[in-house]
Design a protein around this motif. Structure first.
Motif, PDB file in Angstrom:
ATOM      1  N   GLU A  50       3.341   2.003   4.091  1.00  0.00           N
ATOM      2  CA  GLU A  50       3.893   1.608   5.447  1.00  0.00           C
ATOM      3  C   GLU A  50       3.578   2.493   6.558  1.00  0.00           C
ATOM      4  O   GLU A  50       3.181   1.797   7.658  1.00  0.00           O
ATOM      5  CB  GLU A  50       5.352   1.176   5.448  1.00  0.00           C
ATOM      6  CG  GLU A  50       5.841   0.237   4.419  1.00  0.00           C
ATOM      7  CD  GLU A  50       7.317   0.046   4.227  1.00  0.00           C
ATOM      8  OE1 GLU A  50       7.991   0.711   4.999  1.00  0.00           O
ATOM      9  OE2 GLU A  50       7.689  -0.467   3.154  1.00  0.00           O
ATOM     10  N   GLY A  51       3.498   3.711   6.395  1.00  0.00           N
ATOM     11  CA  GLY A  51       3.330   4.708   7.469  1.00  0.00           C
ATOM     12  C   GLY A  51       1.831   4.478   7.751  1.00  0.00           C
ATOM     13  O   GLY A  51       1.460   4.909   8.986  1.00  0.00           O
ATOM     14  N   LEU A  52       0.851   4.026   6.780  1.00  0.00           N
ATOM     15  CA  LEU A  52      -0.548   3.874   7.043  1.00  0.00           C
ATOM     16  C   LEU A  52      -0.742   2.777   7.758  1.00  0.00           C
ATOM     17  O   LEU A  52      -1.797   2.057   7.963  1.00  0.00           O
ATOM     18  CB  LEU A  52      -1.323   4.415   5.818  1.00  0.00           C
ATOM     19  CG  LEU A  52      -1.223   5.498   5.404  1.00  0.00           C
ATOM     20  CD1 LEU A  52      -2.016   5.707   3.999  1.00  0.00           C
ATOM     21  CD2 LEU A  52      -2.083   6.606   6.321  1.00  0.00           C
ATOM     22  N   GLY A  53       0.236   1.860   8.063  1.00  0.00           N
ATOM     23  CA  GLY A  53       0.176   0.455   8.692  1.00  0.00           C
ATOM     24  C   GLY A  53       0.154  -0.793   7.965  1.00  0.00           C
ATOM     25  O   GLY A  53       0.106  -1.957   8.304  1.00  0.00           O
ATOM     26  N   ALA A  54       0.611  -0.550   6.486  1.00  0.00           N
ATOM     27  CA  ALA A  54       0.992  -1.650   5.576  1.00  0.00           C
ATOM     28  C   ALA A  54       2.149  -2.411   6.048  1.00  0.00           C
ATOM     29  O   ALA A  54       3.264  -1.779   6.301  1.00  0.00           O
ATOM     30  CB  ALA A  54       0.530  -1.424   4.165  1.00  0.00           C
ATOM     31  N   THR A  55       2.159  -3.814   5.833  1.00  0.00           N
ATOM     32  CA  THR A  55       3.512  -4.265   6.121  1.00  0.00           C
ATOM     33  C   THR A  55       4.491  -4.047   4.795  1.00  0.00           C
ATOM     34  O   THR A  55       3.642  -3.768   3.596  1.00  0.00           O
ATOM     35  CB  THR A  55       3.375  -5.850   6.112  1.00  0.00           C
ATOM     36  OG1 THR A  55       2.718  -6.475   5.025  1.00  0.00           O
ATOM     37  CG2 THR A  55       2.597  -6.258   7.485  1.00  0.00           C
ATOM     38  N   PRO A  56       5.834  -4.307   4.815  1.00  0.00           N
ATOM     39  CA  PRO A  56       6.609  -4.051   3.651  1.00  0.00           C
ATOM     40  C   PRO A  56       6.222  -5.035   2.523  1.00  0.00           C
ATOM     41  O   PRO A  56       6.077  -4.460   1.347  1.00  0.00           O
ATOM     42  CB  PRO A  56       7.929  -4.350   4.139  1.00  0.00           C
ATOM     43  CG  PRO A  56       8.002  -4.046   5.550  1.00  0.00           C
ATOM     44  CD  PRO A  56       6.692  -4.353   6.035  1.00  0.00           C
TER      45      PRO A  56
END
Length: 276
Positions: free
Chosen positions: A176-182
């Motif tokens: 998530e920190g790299l931009g992925a949605t949950p």
């Protein structure tokens, strides 16, 4: 002689009791069933020919695998989120959820099945909660599926929970920190790591479901006969011991063939954690 000497002086002696136990309770009964299927009532392949010559028996075999597949699918769909919830719940609620999974092990299968008969009948609790005409939930595939899923759910939840509890949840936060949605992080990071537990649950539930007798006999109807019921009918009803043995051998061989095909498609040893 050298091999025998090594067996006698080392840890190999510990294997002998287990080997003897397996020979007595596993190998010998299987060999007896196979021998009876080939010799009763007369030597030859007559029992197997009788099975494959009758479309009724082939339908029973097909119905067995269709029912087992449906029960396995429903069990996994219910068991996966339940196992996941156990990993994120607080210790107290995790204990409550675990107790709910283990309680069925402390209750007789026959008692549970008769309880479903009372719950699912036209005048039962389930239909009382449904407005309109009673929904037929007994003597059909729906009743069998409900009863068998309830029995097999612990066997799916426990291996999946054992795998999920070892997954580092920091990986999800990193994704998530790299931009992925949950949702994307769950399906691309968490789900693949949980796959070994899902595979173990799938194999355990599917193979165990193939041999069910009590639940489909009490909750199912004439069109939903499984091979376990057919074997009992041949043994207790018409005393065709040889034909019943042939049915057992056929079920064993077909199940083994399916597992062999599955092992060609995926690495089952790796998925269940026994491979490297």
């Amino acid at each position: 002689m050298t091999a025998l000497r090594r067996l006698g002086d080392g840890w190999g002696m510990l294997v002998l009791p287990l080997a003897a136990f397996l020979l007595v309770v596993f190998v010998y009964p299987l060999a007896s069933v196979l021998a009876r299927s080939l010799t009763d009532p007369e030597p030859g392949l007559g029992n197997y020919a009788a099975f494959f010559d009758s479309p009724v028996y082939l339908d029973v075999l097909g119905n067995t695998f269709v029912t087992a597949g449906l029960v396995t699918l429903v069990t996994l769909l219910l068991g996966f989120p339940y196992a996941y919830l156990m990993t994120v719940a607080r210790p107290f609620w995790r204990g409550v959820l675990m107790a709910a999974v283990l309680v069925p092990f402390w209750t007789s299968l026959l008692v549970r099945t008769f309880a479903w008969v009372l719950l699912l009948r036209d005048t039962g609790v389930v239909n009382a909660l449904i407005p309109g005409e009673p929904v037929p939930l007994l003597r059909n595939l729906a009743g069998i599926t409900i009863g068998m899923v309830q029995v097999m759910l612990p066997f799916a939840v426990l291996p999946m929970y054992a795998t999920m509890r070892g997954i580092d949840r920091r990986l999800l936060r990193a994704a998530e920190g790299l931009g992925a949605t949950p949702v994307f992080a769950f399906w691309r990071v968490y789900a693949p790591l949980a796959l070994p537990g899902v595979a173990a649950a799938l194999l355990l539930v599917f193979v165990s479901t193939l041999g069910f007798y009590v639940t489909p006999a009490l909750l199912g109807g004439p069109k939903d006969v499984m091979i376990g019921e057919l074997i009992v009918q041949q043994l207790s009803g018409v005393l065709r011991w040889g034909f019943a043995s042939a049915l057992a051998v056929i079920l064993l061989l077909v199940t083994g063939a399916l597992l062999l095909v599955a092992s060609r498609l995926v690495d089952l040893r790796k998925m269940i954690g026994s491979g490297s």
